[in-house]
Every structure is written in C-alpha cells, then in structure tokens.
Design an enzyme around this catalytic site. Structure first.
Site, PDB file in Angstrom:
ATOM      1  N   ARG A  36       9.539 -30.045 -31.555  1.00 50.65           N
ATOM      2  CA  ARG A  36       8.647 -29.015 -32.107  1.00 50.65           C
ATOM      3  C   ARG A  36       9.467 -27.925 -32.789  1.00 50.65           C
ATOM      4  NH1 ARG A  36       6.265 -27.321 -26.630  1.00 50.65           N
ATOM      5  NH2 ARG A  36       8.490 -27.628 -26.272  1.00 50.65           N
ATOM      6  N   LYS A  96       6.240 -42.552 -18.477  1.00 50.13           N
ATOM      7  CA  LYS A  96       5.234 -42.493 -17.436  1.00 50.13           C
ATOM      8  C   LYS A  96       4.959 -41.024 -17.119  1.00 50.13           C
ATOM      9  CE  LYS A  96       7.256 -41.009 -14.284  1.00 50.13           C
ATOM     10  NZ  LYS A  96       8.066 -39.796 -14.010  1.00 50.13           N
TER      11      LYS A  96
HETATM   12  N1  NAP Z   1      11.835 -42.601 -16.538  1.00 49.51           N
HETATM   13  C1  NAP Z   1      12.340 -41.601 -15.832  1.00 49.51           C
HETATM   14  O1  NAP Z   1      13.261 -41.764 -15.026  1.00 49.51           O
HETATM   15  C2  NAP Z   1      11.817 -40.228 -16.043  1.00 49.51           C
HETATM   16  C3  NAP Z   1      12.510 -39.142 -15.502  1.00 49.51           C
HETATM   17  C4  NAP Z   1      12.041 -37.865 -15.788  1.00 49.51           C
HETATM   18  C5  NAP Z   1      10.903 -37.698 -16.555  1.00 49.51           C
HETATM   19  N2  NAP Z   1      10.228 -38.790 -17.031  1.00 49.51           N
HETATM   20  C6  NAP Z   1       9.013 -38.627 -17.848  1.00 49.51           C
HETATM   21  O2  NAP Z   1       9.421 -38.179 -19.142  1.00 49.51           O
HETATM   22  C7  NAP Z   1       8.509 -37.215 -19.655  1.00 49.51           C
HETATM   23  C8  NAP Z   1       9.261 -35.931 -19.979  1.00 49.51           C
HETATM   24  O3  NAP Z   1       9.889 -35.459 -18.814  1.00 49.51           O
HETATM   25  P1  NAP Z   1      11.180 -34.464 -18.875  1.00 49.51           P
HETATM   26  O4  NAP Z   1      11.583 -34.285 -17.473  1.00 49.51           O
HETATM   27  O5  NAP Z   1      12.162 -34.929 -19.865  1.00 49.51           O
HETATM   28  O6  NAP Z   1      10.468 -33.124 -19.372  1.00 49.51           O
HETATM   29  P2  NAP Z   1      11.122 -31.892 -20.116  1.00 49.51           P
HETATM   30  O7  NAP Z   1      12.567 -31.781 -19.806  1.00 49.51           O
HETATM   31  O8  NAP Z   1      10.231 -30.740 -19.860  1.00 49.51           O
HETATM   32  O9  NAP Z   1      11.023 -32.307 -21.666  1.00 49.51           O
HETATM   33  C9  NAP Z   1       9.816 -32.549 -22.288  1.00 49.51           C
HETATM   34  C10 NAP Z   1       9.980 -32.335 -23.792  1.00 49.51           C
HETATM   35  O10 NAP Z   1       8.705 -32.556 -24.378  1.00 49.51           O
HETATM   36  C11 NAP Z   1       8.521 -31.703 -25.486  1.00 49.51           C
HETATM   37  N3  NAP Z   1       7.217 -31.013 -25.336  1.00 49.51           N
HETATM   38  C12 NAP Z   1       6.104 -31.246 -26.095  1.00 49.51           C
HETATM   39  N4  NAP Z   1       5.081 -30.497 -25.704  1.00 49.51           N
HETATM   40  C13 NAP Z   1       5.528 -29.741 -24.680  1.00 49.51           C
HETATM   41  C14 NAP Z   1       4.928 -28.738 -23.884  1.00 49.51           C
HETATM   42  N5  NAP Z   1       3.657 -28.377 -24.041  1.00 49.51           N
HETATM   43  N6  NAP Z   1       5.664 -28.179 -22.919  1.00 49.51           N
HETATM   44  C15 NAP Z   1       6.944 -28.537 -22.720  1.00 49.51           C
HETATM   45  N7  NAP Z   1       7.586 -29.477 -23.461  1.00 49.51           N
HETATM   46  C16 NAP Z   1       6.875 -30.070 -24.434  1.00 49.51           C
HETATM   47  C17 NAP Z   1       9.703 -30.750 -25.513  1.00 49.51           C
HETATM   48  O11 NAP Z   1      10.562 -31.236 -26.524  1.00 49.51           O
HETATM   49  P3  NAP Z   1      10.662 -30.465 -27.937  1.00 49.51           P
HETATM   50  O12 NAP Z   1      10.742 -29.007 -27.602  1.00 49.51           O
HETATM   51  O13 NAP Z   1      11.887 -31.024 -28.500  1.00 49.51           O
HETATM   52  O14 NAP Z   1       9.441 -30.799 -28.735  1.00 49.51           O
HETATM   53  C18 NAP Z   1      10.361 -30.924 -24.162  1.00 49.51           C
HETATM   54  O15 NAP Z   1      11.752 -30.757 -24.228  1.00 49.51           O
HETATM   55  C19 NAP Z   1       7.418 -37.092 -18.590  1.00 49.51           C
HETATM   56  O16 NAP Z   1       6.367 -37.964 -18.925  1.00 49.51           O
HETATM   57  C20 NAP Z   1       8.082 -37.575 -17.307  1.00 49.51           C
HETATM   58  O17 NAP Z   1       7.196 -38.143 -16.373  1.00 49.51           O
HETATM   59  C21 NAP Z   1      10.681 -40.031 -16.796  1.00 49.51           C
END
Ligand code: NAP
Length: 326
Positions: A36, A96
């Site tokens: 974003r 997920k």
């Molecule tokens: N497979 C696994 O092992 C694993 C582990 C952790 C998480 N996950 C999954 O991956 C997804 C993301 O998790 P994460 O831990 O990476 O989250 P995170 O660190 O908060 O990152 C999410 C990213 O999404 C974007 N975003 C878009 N709309 C947003 C909003 N309203 N608020 C905050 N961020 C927003 C942002 O990127 P920009 O600012 O660049 O747009 C942010 O950096 C979730 O679905 C989670 O369940 C999977």
C-alpha cells in the site's frame, strides 16, 4: 520445468519469510511486489530482487505480468485481494485463513474455476515432508484406526492494538490465525466431525484463547486448544488402535515426527531438516500444479479448505463472534 513469474501482495512478516524461499527456487522468477506504500514495495523488491515494485495492489494486479500471486495480507483483506488478482487473470496462492468465513471461500473458488485459474490456500504444513510422512504411516496402517488427536497451538503474544492479531477489522483472533492448524490436521485425518463443542475467551473483540472438541460417530475425538496469552507445548499426538505419532514442537512447522507402538516403543523417527525455511515445499507444489495445468492442489484441495472454514464458522457461531464485515 519452465520458470513461473511470481508476484507478492503485502510486505509484512510472512511475506519476508515466503520471499526468502521463493528467491532460492530455481523455477521462480521474482516478477513484482505490491504494497500500500510505494517505499515499502521498493525496499522489499530491493531486498529480494523483484523486478518491479508497485505502490498499490490494484496497480500491481493491472500492470504486472506475474502469473501467480502470493497474497500475504491480513485475513480480512484476502477476499478483495484475491478477487482483484483473479479478475486480472492471475493464479493465486493465498495465506491462511483463506477468508473470514466459508461463504467467502466458496465464492473465491467459484470465481477461480470460472476464470480457469489455479487457487490454493497457503497451507504450508500439508506440503512439508514430515506431514506427508505422517500420512504415509497412517495410510499403511501403522497406527491402526485413529481414536484421538490432541493438537495445540498457543503462544504468548503481548497485546498490541495495532497488530492484526488483536484487531477484529483485520480478521484477528487466535482461531483463524493459530487454531486453523490443529483443525486442518484433524479434518485431513478424520474428515468432518459429527459434533463440534467449543468455547472461547473474548477480549478486544477477538478470541484470545479457545478450546475445541470434535466428536466423531465412530468414537474418535479431537482436542484442540489455541491462544495468544498462554504458551502450550504445541505438539500434535495422533493416537490409533495400534500406535501413535507425535509431531514435534510447533507441529505445523516441525521437521520431525516419531512413530510409536501402542506400548510406547519407538518404531521410527523421521527427521528432514528444511532445505531453506520450510516454505519451499508449497512453492514446489504450486509449480507442479501449474506445470500439470491443475486448477487445485491435491495436497490442499478446495473441499478441505472449505470444510475447515465451516468448522471455524461453527465455533464462532457458538461464541457469538462476528467480524465487522459480516
Ligand atoms: N504460513 C505461515 O506460517 C504464516 C505465518 C504468519 C502469518 N501467516 C498469514 O499471513 C497473513 C499475514 O500475516 P503477517 O503475520 O505477515 O501479518 P503482518 O506482518 O501484519 O503483514 C501483513 C501485511 O499486509 C498488508 N496489509 C494490507 N492491509 C492491511 C491492514 N489493514 N492492516 C495491516 N496490514 C495490512 C501490509 O503490507 P503493505 O503495507 O505492504 O501493504 C502488511 O505488512 C495472515 O493471513 C496470516 O494468517 C501465515
């Protein structure tokens, strides 16, 4: 195998982990990344070697020639982000929990089918060697009929009002973030339960801990506990009429599983250290599906993703928990 052009949407924690695996895959071309914020996209592109960066998801979806997109945004954004990608002809690997509820998941899979595009929930656990080994042991009758599964996933995570985990507008709560792993394991091995009994402790508008029991007509039980403010052992024990299997600490991402006879004698230990960081196997699975022209993965089929979402919908119904979008 040809090289597949990858895009990434969202530049948070898991996007970094996943991009590390992607970077080392010889069949992946790092085509574009979207944030974003233009600066974040640019920094991420530089860090991992993506060819282009985009300051909006829409610009990326419309302009990038990525063939497959990894969506790594919070749960509440997955539906819109996936529609954007599908409408622009992109195959999708989406984190997920795939969406907030089963209805949204069904709509996305229907749209993907209509467009003739591949779509997979990024359920990396199911692609990992130890998980596949566990399924082999079970399929070959080593533990007999499954009678009980105990799988926990709970970690102490300090409250942060800005963290998506504690925000209902982001699809927060421990069920969709952590509970999905034990439920996916149980559903994969036993199918849809005949009864779901669950309760949750709610705070900040989300479940910060929950306890779930699945009961099956044949007498099998599943016990799954999840939480953000408590630390559990995070093992999975799959116990059958002839023996049992233990998947180690953090069972969904472990490299180690052990098969025991009913009296506790160790029969086989499987240890397979990751080549990169554990996410390489889901990248390989996506490539192999695209190579075959398959629209879904047999390791993570659409029907499994839908049914696990349905189990989670029922848990939330029992707790009276709804997301603002619902
Ligand atoms: N497979 C696994 O092992 C694993 C582990 C952790 C998480 N996950 C999954 O991956 C997804 C993301 O998790 P994460 O831990 O990476 O989250 P995170 O660190 O908060 O990152 C999410 C990213 O999404 C974007 N975003 C878009 N709309 C947003 C909003 N309203 N608020 C905050 N961020 C927003 C942002 O990127 P920009 O600012 O660049 O747009 C942010 O950096 C979730 O679905 C989670 O369940 C999977």
């Amino acid at each position: 195998m040809k090289k597949y052009k990858w895009g990434v949407i969202g530049t948070g924690k898991i996007a970094h982990t996943f991009a590390t695996a992607l970077k080392h895959n010889e069949n992946a071309q790092l085509c574009g990344v979207a944030s974003r914020t233009a600066d974040k996209a640019e920094a991420f592109a530089k860090e991992f070697g993506f060819e282009k960066s985009y300051g909006s998801y829409k610009a990326f979806a419309e302009q990038s020639d990525a063939e497959i997109v990894y969506i790594a945004t919070p749960m509440a954004s997955h539906y819109d982000d996936a529609v954007l990608c599908l409408e622009n002809g992109k195959n999708v690997l989406c984190e997920k929990s795939l969406t907030l509820n089963a209805d949204q998941t069904k709509q996305l899979f229907a749209l993907a089918k209509e467009k003739g595009l591949f779509f997979m929930e990024a359920m990396w656990m199911k692609c990992r060697p130890v998980y596949r080994k566990m399924k082999e042991w079970i399929a070959s009758g080593m533990i007999g009929d499954i009678e009980y599964i105990k799988a926990d996933f709970a970690n102490y995570i300090p409250y942060d009002p800005n963290d998506r985990l504690f925000r209902d507008d982001c699809g927060g709560g421990c069920l969709l973030d952590l509970g999905i792993y034990p439920l996916t394991l149980a559903h994969d091995l036993l199918g849809m339960p005949d009864e779901i009994i669950s309760n949750a402790h709610m705070r900040y508008g989300v479940d910060i801990s929950n306890s779930i029991i699945l009961r099956y007509k044949n007498g099998a039980f599943v016990s799954a506990d999840n939480g953000f403010e408590v630390q559990l052992s995070n093992n999975a024990v799959i116990s059958g009429s002839k023996g049992y299997i233990i998947l180690g600490n953090w069972f969904h991402c472990t490299c180690e599983g052990t098969l025991y006879s009913k009296d506790g004698t160790e029969i086989e230990k499987f240890i397979r250290p990751d080549d990169i960081n554990g996410y390489e196997y889901e990248v390989d699975e996506v490539h192999s599906c695209l190579e075959k022209g398959a629209l879904e993965s047999s390791l993570v089929p659409h029907s499994d993703t839908i049914e696990v979402m349905e189990i989670m919908d029922e848990c939330r119904r029992q707790w009276g928990m709804k997301f603002p979008e619902e």
